[in-house]
Design an enzyme around this catalytic site. Structure first.
Site, PDB file in Angstrom:
ATOM      1  N   SER A   8       1.774   9.235   1.422  1.00 44.11           N
ATOM      2  CA  SER A   8       0.847   8.288   0.805  1.00 44.11           C
ATOM      3  C   SER A   8      -0.577   8.811   0.893  1.00 44.11           C
ATOM      4  CB  SER A   8       0.922   6.933   1.508  1.00 44.11           C
ATOM      5  OG  SER A   8      -0.133   6.093   1.078  1.00 44.11           O
ATOM      6  N   HIS A  31       2.924   9.354  -3.079  1.00 41.49           N
ATOM      7  CA  HIS A  31       2.908   7.896  -3.151  1.00 41.49           C
ATOM      8  C   HIS A  31       1.469   7.446  -3.385  1.00 41.49           C
ATOM      9  CE1 HIS A  31       4.837   4.002  -2.350  1.00 41.49           C
ATOM     10  NE2 HIS A  31       3.718   3.652  -1.733  1.00 41.49           N
ATOM     11  N   ASP A  33      -0.960   4.372  -3.873  1.00 45.33           N
ATOM     12  CA  ASP A  33      -1.107   2.942  -3.658  1.00 45.33           C
ATOM     13  C   ASP A  33      -2.258   2.400  -4.504  1.00 45.33           C
ATOM     14  OD1 ASP A  33       0.861   2.318  -1.554  1.00 45.33           O
ATOM     15  OD2 ASP A  33      -0.297   3.750  -0.374  1.00 45.33           O
ATOM     16  N   MET A  35      -4.303  -0.953  -5.291  1.00 43.74           N
ATOM     17  CA  MET A  35      -4.591  -2.284  -4.743  1.00 43.74           C
ATOM     18  C   MET A  35      -5.774  -2.894  -5.482  1.00 43.74           C
ATOM     19  SD  MET A  35      -4.302  -1.425  -0.678  1.00 43.74           S
ATOM     20  CE  MET A  35      -3.146  -0.207  -0.053  1.00 43.74           C
ATOM     21  N   HIS A  64       2.773   2.780  -6.505  1.00 47.29           N
ATOM     22  CA  HIS A  64       3.106   1.493  -5.883  1.00 47.29           C
ATOM     23  C   HIS A  64       1.983   0.514  -6.201  1.00 47.29           C
ATOM     24  CE1 HIS A  64       3.658  -0.873  -1.845  1.00 47.29           C
ATOM     25  NE2 HIS A  64       3.968  -1.607  -2.898  1.00 47.29           N
ATOM     26  N   MET A  66       0.217  -2.766  -5.813  1.00 45.10           N
ATOM     27  CA  MET A  66      -0.015  -3.959  -4.996  1.00 45.10           C
ATOM     28  C   MET A  66      -1.103  -4.767  -5.684  1.00 45.10           C
ATOM     29  SD  MET A  66       0.308  -2.346  -1.161  1.00 45.10           S
ATOM     30  CE  MET A  66      -0.022  -0.634  -1.606  1.00 45.10           C
ATOM     31  N   MET A 135       8.991  -3.163   2.281  1.00 45.52           N
ATOM     32  CA  MET A 135       7.772  -2.964   3.060  1.00 45.52           C
ATOM     33  C   MET A 135       8.051  -3.280   4.520  1.00 45.52           C
ATOM     34  SD  MET A 135       5.346  -1.916   1.061  1.00 45.52           S
ATOM     35  CE  MET A 135       3.999  -2.091   2.230  1.00 45.52           C
ATOM     36  N   GLY A 140      -1.303  -3.450   2.150  1.00 45.00           N
ATOM     37  CA  GLY A 140      -2.752  -3.550   2.015  1.00 45.00           C
ATOM     38  C   GLY A 140      -3.545  -2.543   2.817  1.00 45.00           C
ATOM     39  N   PHE A 141      -2.982  -2.067   3.922  1.00 45.51           N
ATOM     40  CA  PHE A 141      -3.715  -1.129   4.773  1.00 45.51           C
ATOM     41  C   PHE A 141      -2.743  -0.111   5.363  1.00 45.51           C
ATOM     42  CE2 PHE A 141      -6.264  -4.960   4.773  1.00 45.51           C
ATOM     43  CZ  PHE A 141      -7.546  -4.468   4.563  1.00 45.51           C
ATOM     44  N   GLY A 143      -1.675   2.833   8.363  1.00 49.90           N
ATOM     45  CA  GLY A 143      -1.781   2.980   9.808  1.00 49.90           C
ATOM     46  C   GLY A 143      -1.231   1.828  10.630  1.00 49.90           C
ATOM     47  N   ASP A 173       8.271   1.765   3.288  1.00 51.19           N
ATOM     48  CA  ASP A 173       6.841   2.068   3.359  1.00 51.19           C
ATOM     49  C   ASP A 173       6.249   1.258   4.498  1.00 51.19           C
ATOM     50  OD1 ASP A 173       4.163   2.534   2.994  1.00 51.19           O
ATOM     51  OD2 ASP A 173       4.070   1.762   0.950  1.00 51.19           O
ATOM     52  N   GLY A 174       5.712   1.978   5.490  1.00 51.81           N
ATOM     53  CA  GLY A 174       5.035   1.310   6.588  1.00 51.81           C
ATOM     54  C   GLY A 174       5.520   1.771   7.951  1.00 51.81           C
ATOM     55  N   GLY A 175       4.676   2.465   8.667  1.00 59.05           N
ATOM     56  CA  GLY A 175       5.023   2.888  10.018  1.00 59.05           C
ATOM     57  C   GLY A 175       6.057   3.988  10.097  1.00 59.05           C
ATOM     58  N   GLY A 195       2.165   8.034   5.488  1.00 59.81           N
ATOM     59  CA  GLY A 195       0.760   8.293   5.228  1.00 59.81           C
ATOM     60  C   GLY A 195       0.080   8.979   6.389  1.00 59.81           C
TER      61      GLY A 195
END
Length: 219
Positions: A8, A31, A33, A35, A64, A66, A135, A140-141, A143, A173-175, A195
Site C-alpha cells: 500500500s 494497492h 488507497d 479516501m 481501493h 474508501m 478489512m 482510513g489510516f 499502521g 488489508d490491515g496489520g 503498507g
C-alpha cells in the site's frame, strides 16, 4: 493459488512517489488507497494522481475506494487503467450492478467490508465479484494493529468460495506483517495488502519476497 503481495502506497513517501513505486517492482500489484474525508476521516488521492500512478507504476494498480457514492465514482477509476477496483459494500446502492459495470470495462471488481460489516450477505453473490476485501483494521489510516476477530470472517468467506466453486480472491488489508501473515493465510486469504511492513523495512524488495514466502508456506 500463490500468495499475492500488494504493498500500500499509503505508507510510501509521497514526495518521491515514483521512486517508491519502482521500489515495489517485485510485488504483484500496488494497492492505491483513495479516501475522500467523508466515508473515512482522511483525504488521500484523487483521479489525476491515480491516473499518473497508472502511467508510471511497474506493477498493476489495485485501487481501493474508501469513498462515498461508489456507484458514481468507481467506473471513473476503472477508466484510468487500474487492473482492479474495489468499492465498499457500505458505500454502494447497487453492488452487483456496479461490479458488472466494472467488469464490462475490463477490470477486476472487488467489494470491501469494514470490520463490523458481516460477510454473509455477500456469500450468495460470490460469482459477481472477483475479490472480497476483508478489512482487518478500521479503514482510513495506515499502521493500525491487526484485529484478530476478523480471522473467522476470512474463514467463512474462504469456505463459501470453496463450496460455490467461484474464482473469487480474498484480500486482507490491515496489520499485515511477518507476525500475522501466516495466520491470515491459514484462514483463507490469498491477497495481502501490506503498507508499513513493506515501506518500513530496510530492504523493501526483500520484505515483499519474505512476506510472500511466509504466506505460501502457511497454506
Amino acid at each position: 493459488m500463490p500468495a499475492l503481495i500488494n504493498p500500500s502506497i499509503l505508507s510510501a513517501d509521497f514526495m518521491n512517489l515514483e521512486r517508491e513505486l519502482q521500489a515495489i517492482a517485485a510485488a504483484d500489484f500496488v494497492h492505491v488507497d483513495v479516501m475522500d474525508n467523508h466515508f473515512v476521516p482522511n483525504l488521500t488521492l484523487g483521479l489525476p494522481v491515480v491516473k499518473r500512478i497508472a502511467e508510471v507504476s511497474p506493477v498493476p494498480l489495485d485501487v481501493h475506494l474508501m469513498i462515498e457514492d461508489a456507484d458514481r465514482w468507481a467506473p471513473e477509476y476503472a477508466a484510468l487503467g487500474a487492473a482492479s477496483v474495489t468499492f465498499h459494500a457500505e458505500a454502494t446502492q447497487a453492488p452487483v450492478r456496479l461490479a458488472r459495470e466494472l467488469r464490462s470495462r475490463g477490470v477486476r471488481a472487488g467489494i470491501a467490508l469494514r470490520p463490523a460489516s458481516p460477510v454473509e450477505p455477500l456469500l450468495d453473490l460470490l460469482p459477481e465479484f472477483d475479490m472480497i476485501l476483508v478489512m482487518t483494521v478500521e479503514p482510513g489510516f495506515g499502521g493500525q494493529s491487526f484485529i484478530e476477530g476478523m480471522l473467522p470472517k476470512i474463514r467463512r468467506a474462504r469456505q463459501a468460495v470453496v463450496e460455490s466453486g467461484a474464482d473469487t480472491w480474498i484480500q486482507v488489508d490491515g496489520g499485515v506483517a511477518r507476525d500475522t501473515i501466516g495466520r491470515i493465510a491459514r484462514a483463507g486469504a490469498n491477497v495481502f495488502v501490506a503498507g508499513s511492513a513493506v515501506y518500513g523495512a530496510p530492504d523493501v524488495a526483500a520484505e515483499i519476497v519474505a512476506l510472500r514466502g511466509l504466506a505460501d508456506a502457511s497454506t
